[in-house]
Design a protein around this motif. Sequence first.
Motif, short mmCIF file in Angstrom:
data_model
loop_
_atom_site.label_atom_id
_atom_site.label_comp_id
_atom_site.label_asym_id
_atom_site.label_seq_id
_atom_site.Cartn_x
_atom_site.Cartn_y
_atom_site.Cartn_z
N ASP A 116 0.84 -1.20 0.00
CA ASP A 116 0.00 0.00 0.00
C ASP A 116 0.87 1.25 0.00
O ASP A 116 2.10 1.17 -0.15
CB ASP A 116 -0.97 -0.02 1.18
CG ASP A 116 -0.25 0.01 2.54
OD1 ASP A 116 0.98 0.30 2.57
OD2 ASP A 116 -0.90 -0.26 3.57
N ARG A 117 0.28 2.39 0.21
CA ARG A 117 1.00 3.65 0.14
C ARG A 117 2.11 3.74 1.19
O ARG A 117 3.13 4.38 0.98
CB ARG A 117 0.01 4.80 0.32
CG ARG A 117 0.62 6.18 0.15
CD ARG A 117 -0.47 7.24 0.10
NE ARG A 117 -1.34 7.15 1.26
CZ ARG A 117 -2.47 7.86 1.39
NH1 ARG A 117 -2.85 8.67 0.40
NH2 ARG A 117 -3.22 7.73 2.47
N GLN A 118 1.92 3.09 2.35
CA GLN A 118 2.94 3.12 3.40
C GLN A 118 4.01 2.03 3.23
O GLN A 118 4.90 1.89 4.06
CB GLN A 118 2.28 2.97 4.77
CG GLN A 118 1.55 4.21 5.27
CD GLN A 118 0.22 4.40 4.57
OE1 GLN A 118 -0.47 3.40 4.26
NE2 GLN A 118 -0.17 5.64 4.32
N GLY A 119 3.90 1.22 2.19
CA GLY A 119 4.86 0.15 1.96
C GLY A 119 4.53 -1.13 2.69
O GLY A 119 5.34 -2.07 2.70
N ARG A 120 3.33 -1.18 3.29
CA ARG A 120 2.92 -2.40 4.00
C ARG A 120 2.41 -3.44 3.00
O ARG A 120 1.73 -3.12 2.02
CB ARG A 120 1.83 -2.10 5.03
CG ARG A 120 2.31 -1.24 6.20
CD ARG A 120 1.23 -1.17 7.27
NE ARG A 120 0.06 -0.46 6.77
CZ ARG A 120 -0.21 0.82 7.01
NH1 ARG A 120 0.64 1.55 7.72
NH2 ARG A 120 -1.30 1.39 6.54
N LEU A 121 2.74 -4.68 3.27
CA LEU A 121 2.34 -5.77 2.38
C LEU A 121 0.82 -5.97 2.41
O LEU A 121 0.23 -6.09 3.48
CB LEU A 121 3.03 -7.08 2.80
CG LEU A 121 2.76 -8.29 1.91
CD1 LEU A 121 3.56 -8.18 0.61
CD2 LEU A 121 3.10 -9.59 2.64
N VAL A 122 0.21 -5.99 1.21
CA VAL A 122 -1.23 -6.25 1.11
C VAL A 122 -1.53 -7.43 0.20
O VAL A 122 -2.67 -7.90 0.14
CB VAL A 122 -1.99 -5.00 0.61
CG1 VAL A 122 -1.91 -3.87 1.63
CG2 VAL A 122 -1.47 -4.55 -0.75
N GLY A 123 -0.52 -7.93 -0.51
CA GLY A 123 -0.76 -9.05 -1.40
C GLY A 123 0.50 -9.50 -2.10
O GLY A 123 1.59 -8.96 -1.90
N ILE A 124 0.36 -10.54 -2.93
CA ILE A 124 1.46 -11.06 -3.73
C ILE A 124 0.91 -11.50 -5.08
O ILE A 124 -0.24 -11.96 -5.18
CB ILE A 124 2.17 -12.22 -3.02
CG1 ILE A 124 3.45 -12.62 -3.77
CG2 ILE A 124 1.24 -13.43 -2.86
CD1 ILE A 124 4.32 -13.63 -3.02
N PHE A 125 1.70 -11.32 -6.13
CA PHE A 125 1.31 -11.80 -7.45
C PHE A 125 2.45 -12.65 -7.99
O PHE A 125 3.62 -12.23 -7.97
CB PHE A 125 1.03 -10.63 -8.41
CG PHE A 125 0.46 -11.07 -9.73
CD1 PHE A 125 -0.87 -11.43 -9.84
CD2 PHE A 125 1.27 -11.15 -10.86
CE1 PHE A 125 -1.40 -11.86 -11.06
CE2 PHE A 125 0.76 -11.57 -12.07
CZ PHE A 125 -0.58 -11.93 -12.17
N THR A 126 2.13 -13.86 -8.48
CA THR A 126 3.15 -14.81 -8.89
C THR A 126 2.99 -15.21 -10.35
O THR A 126 1.97 -14.94 -10.99
CB THR A 126 3.07 -16.08 -8.02
OG1 THR A 126 1.85 -16.79 -8.34
CG2 THR A 126 3.07 -15.74 -6.53
N ASP A 127 4.03 -15.90 -10.86
CA ASP A 127 3.96 -16.46 -12.20
C ASP A 127 2.77 -17.40 -12.33
O ASP A 127 2.11 -17.46 -13.38
CB ASP A 127 5.24 -17.23 -12.53
CG ASP A 127 6.40 -16.31 -12.87
OD1 ASP A 127 6.14 -15.15 -13.21
OD2 ASP A 127 7.56 -16.76 -12.78
N GLY A 128 2.50 -18.15 -11.28
CA GLY A 128 1.35 -19.06 -11.30
C GLY A 128 0.04 -18.32 -11.45
O GLY A 128 -0.87 -18.77 -12.16
N ASP A 129 -0.08 -17.18 -10.77
CA ASP A 129 -1.29 -16.36 -10.91
C ASP A 129 -1.45 -15.90 -12.35
O ASP A 129 -2.57 -15.89 -12.90
CB ASP A 129 -1.22 -15.15 -9.97
CG ASP A 129 -1.24 -15.54 -8.51
OD1 ASP A 129 -1.88 -16.55 -8.18
OD2 ASP A 129 -0.60 -14.83 -7.70
#
Length: 364
Positions: free
Chosen positions: A279-292
Motif C-alpha cells: 500500500d501507500r505506506q509500503g505495507r504488504l497487502v498481497g502477492i502476485f506470482t507467475d502461477g497467478d
Amino acid sequence: MARASRSTARKPRLRALPGHATSTPEPGPRPSPAPSPTSSPDEREATLDYARSVLEAEAQAILGLTGRLGDSFLRALELVRDSVQTVVTGVGKAGLIGQKLSATLASTGIRSVFLHPTEAVHGDLGRVGRGDVILALSNSGATEELVRLLPSFKRLGAPVIAITGDAESPLARGADVVLDIGRIEEACPMGMVPTASTAALHAIGDALAMAVLRARPFGSAEYALLHPGGKIGRSVMRVFELMRSGPSNPVVRDTAKLSEAVVVMTNTPGRPGATNVVDRQGRLVGIFTDGDLRRLVEQGRTNFDVPIREVMGKRPRCVGPEVLVLAATKLMREFRVDQLPVVDAEGKAVGLLDVQDLLAARYF
C-alpha cells in the motif's frame, strides 16, 4: 678354432636406477600367510570377540577418567577460558589428538592454534605470546621434543597444562597444571599401539573443551558465525541472510496495472517468480506470482490494464527476517508456495524468499 655357439639367447642386463643396487638378491623363503579371520565360523567369532574387547578397553579407559577430575581440571578450565589464545602441542598420535582438540576449541569461539614441537624450536615459538596458555599432550610425559620446550614456554610467560598418563614425568613436573589420565593398558596384542590411551586423551580434551564452552556466553548465534557452511550452517541461518532485498526485492503498489507488475517481475535482478504488492505506506497487502499469471491466461483474462489489487493473492503467508530459514522452508512446503514475502515489525515488505535460492542453498 671356432667357438661353439650357445643354444640360448643371452638375457639382457637390467639397468639399475640411480642410487639403487645392481645385484638382485636371491629370494628367500616367504613367511606363511596368516590365516584368514573369516576362514571358519570359529575364527570369525574369535575375531569379532577380539574387536569387541578393543571397544570395551577403550570405553573403560574413558570411564576411568571420571574419577580423576577435580581441582586441576577446574584450574585448567579457567586458564583456557581466560587465555588470549590456547596453543595445543604434541607429537605423534598425541599430536594428532591435539590437532583435533585445537579445532574443537576454535569452532566454539576459543582462539587456538596447533604448534608442532619440532617446528617450534625452529621459529614457530613466535606463535606463542604472553596471555596464551599451552595444552601439552603426551601419554608418557617424556616426549623429548615436548619437554625441551618447557623452559621456552616459561620465558614467554605462557602457563602449561599437561595432559599425560604419568604424573611424575618430566612434562608433568615442568607444567603448571596436570591432568593425569593414569596408566592405561593399550588395546592391542602387543600392548604397544596407542589405542586406549589416545581414546582417553581425546575424551578428556573434549571434556575440557565442552566445560569451557559451558562456562562462556556462547550460543547458537555465535556458533553459526563460525559454521556458515554445511548442515550446521543451514540449521541456524536466518531469513534475512537469504532473502532478496533492496533492488532484488520486487515491489509494486496496489494501484499499479497488471502490466506494471509483470515488468517488475521480469526486470528485477534475479527475475523472481513473484512480486510483493504494497500500500501507500509500503505495507504488504498481497502477492502476485507467475502461477497467478498463468491461471489468468488459462481463464482468458488477459486484460493487462486491470489493477493488480484485483488479481493478486490477498492475505499472503509471510515471515519475519529473523525467522530461521528452516522454519520458512517448512511453511513453504506445507502450503506448496514457491515465494514467501518477508515483512518487518510494521508489516512493510522488506524482502522475498524464493524457492530458487532455497534450492541453491540445499534446503530442498
